[in-house]
Scaffold this motif. Structure first.
Motif, PDB file in Angstrom:
ATOM      1  N   HIS A   1      15.513   6.028 -13.709  1.00 12.73           N
ATOM      2  CA  HIS A   1      15.929   5.159 -12.603  1.00 12.73           C
ATOM      3  C   HIS A   1      14.930   5.257 -11.453  1.00 12.73           C
ATOM      4  N   MET A   2      14.531   6.483 -11.138  1.00 15.17           N
ATOM      5  CA  MET A   2      13.572   6.698 -10.053  1.00 15.17           C
ATOM      6  C   MET A   2      12.224   6.062 -10.375  1.00 15.17           C
ATOM      7  N   ALA A   3      11.793   6.208 -11.623  1.00 24.78           N
ATOM      8  CA  ALA A   3      10.481   5.698 -12.023  1.00 24.78           C
ATOM      9  C   ALA A   3      10.433   4.174 -12.035  1.00 24.78           C
ATOM     10  N   ALA A   4      11.580   3.536 -12.262  1.00 25.65           N
ATOM     11  CA  ALA A   4      11.622   2.072 -12.296  1.00 25.65           C
ATOM     12  C   ALA A   4      11.720   1.451 -10.903  1.00 25.65           C
ATOM     13  N   ALA A   5      12.168   2.232  -9.926  1.00 24.57           N
ATOM     14  CA  ALA A   5      12.458   1.676  -8.602  1.00 24.57           C
ATOM     15  C   ALA A   5      11.211   1.140  -7.899  1.00 24.57           C
ATOM     16  N   ALA A   6      10.136   1.918  -7.871  1.00 26.13           N
ATOM     17  CA  ALA A   6       8.937   1.482  -7.156  1.00 26.13           C
ATOM     18  C   ALA A   6       8.285   0.253  -7.798  1.00 26.13           C
ATOM     19  N   PRO A   7       8.068   0.227  -9.123  1.00 26.53           N
ATOM     20  CA  PRO A   7       7.485  -0.988  -9.695  1.00 26.53           C
ATOM     21  C   PRO A   7       8.351  -2.224  -9.511  1.00 26.53           C
ATOM     22  N   MET A   8       9.679  -2.043  -9.441  1.00 27.83           N
ATOM     23  CA  MET A   8      10.549  -3.189  -9.169  1.00 27.83           C
ATOM     24  C   MET A   8      10.291  -3.701  -7.760  1.00 27.83           C
TER      25      MET A   8
ATOM     26  N   LEU B   1       0.830  -1.207   0.000  1.00 24.80           N
ATOM     27  CA  LEU B   1       0.000   0.000   0.000  1.00 24.80           C
ATOM     28  C   LEU B   1       0.866   1.259   0.000  1.00 24.80           C
ATOM     29  N   ARG B   2       1.993   1.208   0.703  1.00 25.76           N
ATOM     30  CA  ARG B   2       2.909   2.360   0.684  1.00 25.76           C
ATOM     31  C   ARG B   2       3.506   2.573  -0.698  1.00 25.76           C
ATOM     32  N   GLN B   3       3.634   1.508  -1.454  1.00 22.54           N
ATOM     33  CA  GLN B   3       4.214   1.619  -2.791  1.00 22.54           C
ATOM     34  C   GLN B   3       3.296   2.347  -3.779  1.00 22.54           C
ATOM     35  N   ILE B   4       2.015   2.462  -3.450  1.00 21.34           N
ATOM     36  CA  ILE B   4       1.113   3.231  -4.324  1.00 21.34           C
ATOM     37  C   ILE B   4       1.610   4.677  -4.403  1.00 21.34           C
ATOM     38  N   ASP B   5       1.901   5.255  -3.247  1.00 21.39           N
ATOM     39  CA  ASP B   5       2.421   6.622  -3.219  1.00 21.39           C
ATOM     40  C   ASP B   5       3.854   6.681  -3.752  1.00 21.39           C
ATOM     41  N   ALA B   6       4.651   5.656  -3.415  1.00 17.54           N
ATOM     42  CA  ALA B   6       6.047   5.644  -3.872  1.00 17.54           C
ATOM     43  C   ALA B   6       6.118   5.619  -5.393  1.00 17.54           C
ATOM     44  N   ASP B   7       5.208   4.861  -6.021  1.00 21.18           N
ATOM     45  CA  ASP B   7       5.199   4.805  -7.475  1.00 21.18           C
ATOM     46  C   ASP B   7       4.845   6.160  -8.076  1.00 21.18           C
ATOM     47  N   ALA B   8       3.853   6.813  -7.497  1.00 19.31           N
ATOM     48  CA  ALA B   8       3.453   8.135  -7.992  1.00 19.31           C
ATOM     49  C   ALA B   8       4.593   9.141  -7.822  1.00 19.31           C
ATOM     50  N   GLU B   9       5.254   9.089  -6.669  1.00 18.32           N
ATOM     51  CA  GLU B   9       6.360  10.018  -6.399  1.00 18.32           C
ATOM     52  C   GLU B   9       7.546   9.756  -7.333  1.00 18.32           C
ATOM     53  N   GLY B  10       7.733   8.500  -7.715  1.00 19.05           N
ATOM     54  CA  GLY B  10       8.836   8.161  -8.597  1.00 19.05           C
ATOM     55  C   GLY B  10       8.581   8.530 -10.043  1.00 19.05           C
ATOM     56  N   PHE B  11       7.316   8.468 -10.455  1.00 15.89           N
ATOM     57  CA  PHE B  11       7.009   8.726 -11.862  1.00 15.89           C
ATOM     58  C   PHE B  11       6.782  10.207 -12.164  1.00 15.89           C
ATOM     59  N   GLU B  12       6.279  10.954 -11.217  1.00 13.78           N
ATOM     60  CA  GLU B  12       5.915  12.343 -11.491  1.00 13.78           C
ATOM     61  C   GLU B  12       7.079  13.176 -12.042  1.00 13.78           C
ATOM     62  N   PRO B  13       8.305  13.058 -11.483  1.00 17.62           N
ATOM     63  CA  PRO B  13       9.421  13.828 -12.058  1.00 17.62           C
ATOM     64  C   PRO B  13       9.715  13.438 -13.504  1.00 17.62           C
ATOM     65  N   LEU B  14       9.518  12.156 -13.836  1.00 19.36           N
ATOM     66  CA  LEU B  14       9.762  11.716 -15.208  1.00 19.36           C
ATOM     67  C   LEU B  14       8.756  12.330 -16.165  1.00 19.36           C
ATOM     68  N   SER B  15       7.504  12.391 -15.744  1.00 23.53           N
ATOM     69  CA  SER B  15       6.483  12.974 -16.621  1.00 23.53           C
ATOM     70  C   SER B  15       6.786  14.439 -16.912  1.00 23.53           C
ATOM     71  N   LYS B  16       7.385  15.124 -15.941  1.00 23.49           N
ATOM     72  CA  LYS B  16       7.776  16.516 -16.149  1.00 23.49           C
ATOM     73  C   LYS B  16       9.036  16.612 -17.003  1.00 23.49           C
ATOM     74  N   ALA B  17       9.955  15.653 -16.808  1.00 21.38           N
ATOM     75  CA  ALA B  17      11.227  15.682 -17.554  1.00 21.38           C
ATOM     76  C   ALA B  17      11.009  15.515 -19.052  1.00 21.38           C
ATOM     77  N   TYR B  18       9.962  14.780 -19.431  1.00 20.16           N
ATOM     78  CA  TYR B  18       9.675  14.606 -20.856  1.00 20.16           C
ATOM     79  C   TYR B  18       9.351  15.938 -21.526  1.00 20.16           C
TER      80      TYR B  18
END
Length: 207
Positions: free
Chosen positions: A111-118, A76-93
């Motif tokens: 790297h950050m975006a892949a960490a939570a789903p792993m 359940l904590r990974q739900i937020d971790a995944d969002a936090e990891g992906f949001e910077p990538l969506s902006k970087a694009y």
């Protein structure tokens, strides 16, 4: 948590998932599926402990219940971790392609975006392993729930794997990407068959 509060939280999450916002996405959904798999395992264990017929299994079931509770909370904590990891990538694009440092920023964000789903994949593999044990050791009255745990765990693993791959395929650091991909493949090869076999056994018990 009351039934109305639970429904409200789930409705809010599903609405956010369905929206045009970049998060939550597939990774968060995978984490929820994994958490539900762990929760169903806990239910099987909790409804088995204390029954005379399963007395010999009780020490292990108590250990499994503790592990499943930890898994549920972690996923359940990974739900937020995944969002936090992906949001910077969506902006970087959105960074202009000719801007200095763009490639380095994108690589860091990948790297950050892949960490939570792993991590979701790892935890969901553990949930599948527990589902297999619950199907064997738990009350036969609850065996369908152990099968559902296996099915949800398999879905969580597959969904998390896709969310790892969508990032590793774009990484410039191929050594790092291939290390992640190798672990991913090893886990898929080990735990997907466990989930499928558990589901098939449960299906056979119910035939």
């Amino acid at each position: 948590m009351s039934e109305s509060m639970l429904k409200s939280d789930l409705t809010e999450f599903a609405s956010a998932l369905a929206s045009s916002a970049p998060v939550p996405g597939g990774g968060g959904a995978a984490a929820l599926a994994g958490a539900l798999a762990a929760a169903l395992g806990s239910m099987v264990g909790n409804l088995t402990v204390g029954k005379k017929k399963y007395k010999d299994n009780e020490p292990r079931l108590i250990e499994m219940n503790a592990a499943a509770e930890t898994l549920r909370a972690d996923l359940l904590r990974q739900i937020d971790a995944d969002a936090e990891g992906f949001e910077p990538l969506s902006k970087a694009y959105g960074i202009p392609k000719d801007e200095p440092g763009r490639d380095e920023t994108l690589e860091k964000c990948l790297h950050m975006a892949a960490a939570a789903p792993m991590e979701i994949l790892r935890l969901s593999c553990d949930a599948v392993a527990l589902a297999e044990e619950y199907a064997r050791l738990g009350s036969k009255l609850m065996i369908s729930d152990a099968g559902c745990a296996a099915a949800l765990g398999e879905a969580a693993i597959r969904a998390a794997a896709l969310n790892v791959r969508v990032n590793t395929r774009l990484m410039k650091d191929r050594d790092y990407a291939e290390t992640m991909n190798q672990e991913l493949e090893e886990r898929l090869q080990k735990y997907i068959p466990v989930a499928k076999e558990t589901y098939s056994i449960v299906e056979g018990e119910l035939a």
